[in-house]
Design a protein around this motif. Structure first.
Motif, PDB file in Angstrom:
ATOM      1  N   VAL A  26     -14.402  37.497 -17.285  1.00 29.24           N
ATOM      2  CA  VAL A  26     -14.387  36.692 -16.060  1.00 29.24           C
ATOM      3  C   VAL A  26     -12.940  36.350 -15.682  1.00 29.24           C
ATOM      4  O   VAL A  26     -12.563  36.436 -14.510  1.00 29.24           O
ATOM      5  CB  VAL A  26     -15.249  35.422 -16.230  1.00 29.24           C
ATOM      6  N   GLN A  27     -12.119  36.010 -16.673  1.00 33.68           N
ATOM      7  CA  GLN A  27     -10.713  35.687 -16.400  1.00 33.68           C
ATOM      8  C   GLN A  27      -9.934  36.918 -15.940  1.00 33.68           C
ATOM      9  O   GLN A  27      -9.026  36.803 -15.121  1.00 33.68           O
ATOM     10  CB  GLN A  27     -10.048  35.116 -17.645  1.00 33.68           C
ATOM     11  N   ALA A  28     -10.268  38.077 -16.480  1.00 32.19           N
ATOM     12  CA  ALA A  28      -9.548  39.303 -16.126  1.00 32.19           C
ATOM     13  C   ALA A  28      -9.922  39.817 -14.745  1.00 32.19           C
ATOM     14  O   ALA A  28      -9.116  40.498 -14.093  1.00 32.19           O
ATOM     15  CB  ALA A  28      -9.815  40.389 -17.168  1.00 32.19           C
ATOM     16  N   PHE A  29     -11.120  39.504 -14.284  1.00 33.71           N
ATOM     17  CA  PHE A  29     -11.623  40.073 -13.028  1.00 33.71           C
ATOM     18  C   PHE A  29     -10.662  39.908 -11.840  1.00 33.71           C
ATOM     19  O   PHE A  29     -10.357  40.892 -11.162  1.00 33.71           O
ATOM     20  CB  PHE A  29     -13.009  39.518 -12.689  1.00 33.71           C
ATOM     21  N   PRO A  30     -10.150  38.699 -11.537  1.00 32.12           N
ATOM     22  CA  PRO A  30      -9.264  38.589 -10.366  1.00 32.12           C
ATOM     23  C   PRO A  30      -7.975  39.395 -10.507  1.00 32.12           C
ATOM     24  O   PRO A  30      -7.447  39.906  -9.516  1.00 32.12           O
ATOM     25  CB  PRO A  30      -8.971  37.089 -10.246  1.00 32.12           C
ATOM     26  N   VAL A  31      -7.482  39.540 -11.721  1.00 29.69           N
ATOM     27  CA  VAL A  31      -6.273  40.331 -11.947  1.00 29.69           C
ATOM     28  C   VAL A  31      -6.562  41.804 -11.687  1.00 29.69           C
ATOM     29  O   VAL A  31      -5.788  42.500 -11.010  1.00 29.69           O
ATOM     30  CB  VAL A  31      -5.733  40.115 -13.378  1.00 29.69           C
ATOM     31  N   ILE A  32      -7.683  42.279 -12.201  1.00 28.98           N
ATOM     32  CA  ILE A  32      -8.081  43.676 -11.982  1.00 28.98           C
ATOM     33  C   ILE A  32      -8.273  43.929 -10.488  1.00 28.98           C
ATOM     34  O   ILE A  32      -7.860  44.969  -9.966  1.00 28.98           O
ATOM     35  CB  ILE A  32      -9.352  44.009 -12.790  1.00 28.98           C
ATOM     36  N   GLU A  33      -8.884  42.980  -9.797  1.00 27.48           N
ATOM     37  CA  GLU A  33      -9.075  43.110  -8.346  1.00 27.48           C
ATOM     38  C   GLU A  33      -7.738  43.183  -7.615  1.00 27.48           C
ATOM     39  O   GLU A  33      -7.578  43.976  -6.686  1.00 27.48           O
ATOM     40  CB  GLU A  33      -9.905  41.947  -7.797  1.00 27.48           C
ATOM     41  N   GLN A  34      -6.769  42.368  -8.032  1.00 28.62           N
ATOM     42  CA  GLN A  34      -5.441  42.408  -7.402  1.00 28.62           C
ATOM     43  C   GLN A  34      -4.808  43.782  -7.567  1.00 28.62           C
ATOM     44  O   GLN A  34      -4.251  44.333  -6.617  1.00 28.62           O
ATOM     45  CB  GLN A  34      -4.520  41.362  -8.027  1.00 28.62           C
ATOM     46  N   VAL A  35      -4.885  44.320  -8.763  1.00 26.69           N
ATOM     47  CA  VAL A  35      -4.322  45.647  -9.029  1.00 26.69           C
ATOM     48  C   VAL A  35      -5.042  46.692  -8.190  1.00 26.69           C
ATOM     49  O   VAL A  35      -4.416  47.540  -7.553  1.00 26.69           O
ATOM     50  CB  VAL A  35      -4.416  45.992 -10.538  1.00 26.69           C
ATOM     51  N   ARG A  36      -6.369  46.615  -8.162  1.00 28.92           N
ATOM     52  CA  ARG A  36      -7.163  47.580  -7.391  1.00 28.92           C
ATOM     53  C   ARG A  36      -6.779  47.560  -5.917  1.00 28.92           C
ATOM     54  O   ARG A  36      -6.559  48.605  -5.305  1.00 28.92           O
ATOM     55  CB  ARG A  36      -8.659  47.278  -7.544  1.00 28.92           C
ATOM     56  N   LEU A  37      -6.682  46.373  -5.351  1.00 30.38           N
ATOM     57  CA  LEU A  37      -6.380  46.259  -3.924  1.00 30.38           C
ATOM     58  C   LEU A  37      -4.941  46.657  -3.602  1.00 30.38           C
ATOM     59  O   LEU A  37      -4.679  47.234  -2.552  1.00 30.38           O
ATOM     60  CB  LEU A  37      -6.668  44.838  -3.445  1.00 30.38           C
ATOM     61  N   ALA A  38      -4.032  46.371  -4.502  1.00 26.32           N
ATOM     62  CA  ALA A  38      -2.621  46.687  -4.262  1.00 26.32           C
ATOM     63  C   ALA A  38      -2.309  48.163  -4.456  1.00 26.32           C
ATOM     64  O   ALA A  38      -1.392  48.687  -3.828  1.00 26.32           O
ATOM     65  CB  ALA A  38      -1.738  45.850  -5.183  1.00 26.32           C
TER      66      ALA A  38
END
Length: 140
Positions: free
Chosen positions: A46-58
């Motif tokens: 759950v904590q990693a999810f927003p970081v992974i999303e940032q990388v994916r979108l960038a």
């Protein structure tokens, strides 16, 4: 390059090559493949999810995501959430459900899952039947 994300007790999971049966998002020729072994109730996931999303979108053009279920959470809703994601996958909406599940941690009881199915455009009664019949239990 492959990057494996394995948290806590998941660190003992042995990685295998990416196959067409995996949940994959991103270009096949991406320079980086990020493979996550996770569970929708795992606090590290759950904590990693927003970081992974940032990388994916960038870096949509350079990163390919792969998600693999490792339901080890002691919470009984982890497997049900994973089964809901597999139901969505059967309708071509795995990543949409995946994002709903990680966006709403701890809210993975049946009624919430049916709501997420409806939110992403799936028939909630079909989802209810699949979950109560445990149609996708063998995939998680």
């Amino acid at each position: 390059m492959q990057i494996l994300l394995r948290y806590g007790s998941f660190s003992r999971v042995k990685p295998t090559p990416v196959t067409p049966s995996d949940h994959i998002e991103g270009p096949p020729a991406a320079r980086v493949t990020l493979i996550e072994y996770g569970d929708y109730e795992c606090p590290y996931c759950v904590q990693a999810f927003p970081v992974i999303e940032q990388v994916r979108l960038a870096r949509k053009d350079a990163v390919r995501l792969v998600y693999r279920h490792v339901s080890r959470s002691s919470n009984g809703f982890a497997k049900q959430a994973a089964e809901a994601s597999e139901f969505a996958a059967s309708k071509g909406k795995f990543w949409e459900m995946h994002r709903e599940l990680f966006t709403h941690p701890g809210q993975h009881d049946l009624e919430h899952l049916l709501g997420y199915a409806k939110t992403i455009g799936l028939d909630s009664e079909d989802c209810r039947k699949a979950l109560t019949d445990r149609k996708f239990a063998g995939l998680v």
